[in-house]
Scaffold this active site. Structure first.
Site: not given
Length: 202
Positions: A47-49
């Site tokens: 997942l994106d940060m």
């Protein structure tokens, strides 16, 4: 959730999934510390940060291979919840976005739509509610390209409404209002269909 072969983690916004060039604190390194008896531990996806929510982790290489295959074959069911920075038209309650994506080489890590060079990217979306001048939606990504939901939301040929708090494609805020809310896949050994849901923290 924790089983013999896998973990399902609820990742907070602001924490990286895997280590970056200069950032070592991440879900992967924290789990390696916590489970020293599982050196084969692998993140099945990322997942994106800035995105929070459900992240699938395999404890063995064999389990990782089986679970990754499900992502490749697109048999994993994923649903994200997001708040869009605009109120969508009342007659626009669901639809599908097909906009191929590629990295913007002049401005990494931004992604851009490119009919010529982009890789296929498809997202189904559905309005949950209107909240003032914003819209709460569910996203069902059919593909898993980098920043896919963020670009499909913000692009003029997508929903033309950036996700609230998106510093890259919209306006910076307290956090990116994007959450991996539901994840369904088959268990590596029993083949039982496992379903997980975590409510959005916004």
């Amino acid at each position: 959730y924790e089983g013999e072969l896998l973990l399902v983690v609820n990742k907070p916004s602001g924490l990286m999934s895997a280590p970056g060039k200069s950032v070592k604190d991440c879900v992967y390194n924290r789990l390696l510390k916590r489970y020293p008896e599982h050196p084969e531990l692998r993140l099945v996806h990322r997942l994106d940060m800035a995105t929070s929510g459900l992240l699938l982790v395999a404890k063995t290489l064999q389990a990782n291979k089986f679970l990754q295959r499900q992502f490749i074959q697109r048999s994993v069911e994923k649903r994200y919840e997001a708040i869009l920075s605009k109120r969508l038209p009342a007659d626009q309650l669901e639809g599908e976005i097909n906009l191929p994506l590629t990295v913007d080489r002049n401005d990494t890590p931004r992604q851009m739509v490119s009919l010529e060079y982009g890789r296929s990217a498809k997202t189904r979306w559905q309005v949950l509610s209107f909240e003032g001048e914003t819209t709460r939606v569910w996203f069902y990504p059919h593909t898993g390209r980098t920043h896919q939901l963020r670009v499909h939301a913000s692009h003029k040929d997508g929903l033309n409404a950036a996700i609230v708090g998106d510093a890259l494609y919209g306006q910076e805020g307290d956090r990116l209002m994007l959450h991996a809310q539901r994840l369904c896949f088959n268990h590596p050994i029993s083949r039982e269909r496992l379903e997980f849901e975590v409510p959005a923290p916004f």
